[in-house]
Motif scaffolding. Structure first.
Motif, mmCIF file in Angstrom:
data_model
loop_
_atom_site.group_PDB
_atom_site.id
_atom_site.type_symbol
_atom_site.label_atom_id
_atom_site.label_comp_id
_atom_site.label_asym_id
_atom_site.label_seq_id
_atom_site.Cartn_x
_atom_site.Cartn_y
_atom_site.Cartn_z
ATOM 1 N N ILE A 1 15.091 4.482 0.808
ATOM 2 C CA ILE A 1 16.447 4.978 1.032
ATOM 3 C C ILE A 1 17.442 4.141 0.235
ATOM 4 N N GLN A 2 18.333 4.830 -0.484
ATOM 5 C CA GLN A 2 19.404 4.161 -1.223
ATOM 6 C C GLN A 2 20.558 5.139 -1.419
ATOM 7 N N ASP A 3 21.766 4.683 -1.139
ATOM 8 C CA ASP A 3 22.978 5.481 -1.381
ATOM 9 C C ASP A 3 22.891 6.874 -0.758
ATOM 10 N N GLY A 4 22.312 6.955 0.429
ATOM 11 C CA GLY A 4 22.229 8.229 1.122
ATOM 12 C C GLY A 4 21.134 9.156 0.648
ATOM 13 N N LYS A 5 20.372 8.751 -0.344
ATOM 14 C CA LYS A 5 19.251 9.546 -0.853
ATOM 15 C C LYS A 5 17.934 8.973 -0.338
ATOM 16 N N LEU B 1 2.909 -2.819 3.443
ATOM 17 C CA LEU B 1 4.229 -2.200 3.491
ATOM 18 C C LEU B 1 5.225 -3.055 4.277
ATOM 19 N N ASP B 2 4.751 -3.723 5.327
ATOM 20 C CA ASP B 2 5.620 -4.658 6.051
ATOM 21 C C ASP B 2 6.110 -5.762 5.116
ATOM 22 N N TYR B 3 5.209 -6.273 4.295
ATOM 23 C CA TYR B 3 5.574 -7.327 3.345
ATOM 24 C C TYR B 3 6.622 -6.823 2.351
ATOM 25 N N VAL B 4 6.396 -5.613 1.808
ATOM 26 C CA VAL B 4 7.351 -5.041 0.864
ATOM 27 C C VAL B 4 8.690 -4.798 1.542
ATOM 28 N N GLN B 5 8.650 -4.310 2.757
ATOM 29 C CA GLN B 5 9.871 -4.075 3.531
ATOM 30 C C GLN B 5 10.693 -5.359 3.643
ATOM 31 N N ASN B 6 10.035 -6.464 3.939
ATOM 32 C CA ASN B 6 10.726 -7.753 4.070
ATOM 33 C C ASN B 6 11.251 -8.246 2.728
ATOM 34 N N ARG B 7 10.476 -8.025 1.672
ATOM 35 C CA ARG B 7 10.924 -8.454 0.344
ATOM 36 C C ARG B 7 12.160 -7.676 -0.097
ATOM 37 N N PHE C 1 9.460 5.909 -5.038
ATOM 38 C CA PHE C 1 10.516 5.397 -5.924
ATOM 39 C C PHE C 1 10.850 6.421 -7.002
ATOM 40 N N TRP C 2 9.849 7.097 -7.554
ATOM 41 C CA TRP C 2 10.122 8.151 -8.533
ATOM 42 C C TRP C 2 10.915 9.287 -7.895
ATOM 43 N N ASP C 3 10.558 9.658 -6.679
ATOM 44 C CA ASP C 3 11.289 10.713 -5.981
ATOM 45 C C ASP C 3 12.741 10.290 -5.740
ATOM 46 N N LEU C 4 12.935 9.044 -5.357
ATOM 47 C CA LEU C 4 14.288 8.526 -5.148
ATOM 48 C C LEU C 4 15.085 8.508 -6.454
ATOM 49 N N MET D 1 29.462 -1.005 -6.107
ATOM 50 C CA MET D 1 28.218 -1.781 -6.036
ATOM 51 C C MET D 1 27.100 -0.911 -5.460
ATOM 52 N N THR D 2 25.953 -0.914 -6.121
ATOM 53 C CA THR D 2 24.818 -0.113 -5.667
ATOM 54 C C THR D 2 24.198 -0.713 -4.417
ATOM 55 N N ALA D 3 23.934 0.139 -3.431
ATOM 56 C CA ALA D 3 23.328 -0.330 -2.193
ATOM 57 C C ALA D 3 21.884 -0.744 -2.421
ATOM 58 N N ALA D 4 21.407 -1.648 -1.570
ATOM 59 C CA ALA D 4 20.008 -2.083 -1.641
ATOM 60 C C ALA D 4 19.085 -0.941 -1.204
ATOM 61 N N ILE D 5 17.855 -1.004 -1.664
ATOM 62 C CA ILE D 5 16.839 -0.032 -1.246
ATOM 63 C C ILE D 5 16.173 -0.533 0.029
ATOM 64 N N SER D 6 16.029 0.358 0.992
ATOM 65 C CA SER D 6 15.286 0.022 2.204
ATOM 66 C C SER D 6 14.046 0.896 2.303
ATOM 67 N N LEU D 7 13.067 0.429 3.058
ATOM 68 C CA LEU D 7 11.779 1.121 3.167
ATOM 69 C C LEU D 7 11.467 1.420 4.624
ATOM 70 N N GLU D 8 11.024 2.626 4.875
ATOM 71 C CA GLU D 8 10.490 3.015 6.178
ATOM 72 C C GLU D 8 9.132 3.673 5.956
ATOM 73 N N TYR D 9 8.247 3.584 6.951
ATOM 74 C CA TYR D 9 6.956 4.255 6.812
ATOM 75 C C TYR D 9 6.434 4.663 8.172
ATOM 76 N N ARG D 10 5.489 5.587 8.157
ATOM 77 C CA ARG D 10 4.837 6.020 9.386
ATOM 78 C C ARG D 10 3.463 6.573 9.063
ATOM 79 N N GLN D 11 2.590 6.540 10.043
ATOM 80 C CA GLN D 11 1.282 7.171 9.912
ATOM 81 C C GLN D 11 1.375 8.618 10.373
#
Length: 335
Positions: free
Chosen positions: A38-42, A65-71, A98-101, A1-11
């Motif tokens: 982040i997904q599957d260690g990438k 980005l907070d909203y996207v993170q929660n979604r 996402f393209w980089d991932l 099963m593919t892991a979910a994508i998570s999001l982190e960000y910083r200024q």
């Protein structure tokens, strides 16, 4: 099963090598947002630059980005999230990360995934910010005669400044960027002088909305839409008023729309300029993939910041090096 994508960000703040002045103000640092998916260690990364001209701030982008993170945490598919977002720097950061991932997960480059030609190198404009005629001429001479120089000009001493710059670097071609700062009469009155000074393109001379006056206007220098061009929906309006469009990923909302915009603009007979806000090489990297479609490239952010990111672009007298996939866009790195 593919892991979910998570999001982190910083200024991240990048001090500039020197004060950068355009028609609407000056800045001494680039305030950017770095997103990681982040997904599957990438890890896919990207950088965007919130821009006050479009009513964006670090805080407003962080809220998105907070909203996207929660979604994402609630299991919503990232493609659905991106489809619902408005163009802008928040969407740009997510789309490019996402393209980089996807490239890292697929073991391919983003260029391969998008069937784009990734340049081995290209010529980028190098930018002169607004100053006195003497100071701008000195800055032009310091660039050592590159093929293409971009000149920021407000509505003061347009001809005098450009003539001084041209005298200092007579073998260069020039793009003049007014950043919406001129009137129609200033454009018409100065066009011949600018053409005589090797100016090949004038960017956004009139404010957005007032450029309605440009319909079917004939000048000795081509006109390029910048602030008036965001996505494909703008092209019908622009095609009768400009000869080129400046594609910036922070306006389009990422590489996905930028590629589609470039294709449709070319189909309408418009030249492509690929540009940027002031940021590091990580912001330039996705836009660099459009260089093969562009007549003009303006991705000199790495020479405007005092210290660039590791694995960034090298720019030597306007020659921009190849994209290093350890920075972005390929499977050769795992951050």
């Amino acid at each position: 099963m593919t892991a979910a994508i998570s999001l982190e960000y910083r200024q991240t703040d990048f001090p500039l090598a020197q004060v950068f002045r355009i028609a609407r103000g000056a800045k001494t640092e680039a305030k950017v947002v770095e997103v990681s998916l982040i997904q599957d260690g990438k890890v896919g990364r990207a950088e965007s630059v919130p821009y006050n001209r479009y009513q964006e701030t670090i805080e407003s982008v962080a809220n998105q980005l907070d909203y996207v993170q929660n979604r994402l945490a609630s299991g919503v598919d990232i493609d659905l999230i991106l489809a619902a977002m408005s163009p802008g720097s928040a969407k740009n950061a997510i789309d490019c990360a996402f393209w980089d991932l996807k490239a890292k997960l697929a073991g391919k480059s983003v260029a391969q995934l998008l069937a784009l030609t990734e340049p081995a190198s290209c010529i980028t404009a190098q930018t002169l910010s607004i100053d006195t005629p003497e100071a701008m001429a000195k800055a032009a001479a310091a660039l050592e005669h590159p093929p293409l120089i971009k000149v920021k000009l407000d509505n003061q001493d347009i001809a005098e400044k450009m003539q001084a710059i041209y005298k200092a670097s007579p073998n260069s071609q020039f793009i003049v960027d007014a950043n919406e700062g001129w009137s129609m009469s200033q454009l018409v009155d100065n066009a011949k002088v600018l053409a005589d000074c090797n100016v090949v393109l004038i960017e956004q001379p009139l404010p957005t909305g007032e450029d309605v006056e440009l319909i079917n206007v004939k000048l000795p220098v081509a006109l390029c839409a910048d602030e008036s061009c965001h996505t494909r929906k703008d092209l019908d309006y622009l095609a009768a008023r400009y000869q080129a469009v400046n594609i910036k990923l922070d306006k389009t909302g990422g590489l996905t729309e930028a590629v589609a915009l470039a294709q449709e603009a070319q189909a309408l007979g418009l030249d492509i300029m690929v540009g940027c806000m002031v940021g590091s090489s990580l912001a330039m990297a996705p836009a660099y993939l459009l260089a093969s479609k562009a007549k003009y490239v303006d991705l000199d952010g790495p020479v405007l910041v005092a210290k660039d990111r590791e694995y960034g672009f090298n720019i030597d007298r306007g020659l921009m090096s190849a994209l290093d996939h350890r920075l972005w866009g390929g499977a050769s790195a795992n951050y």
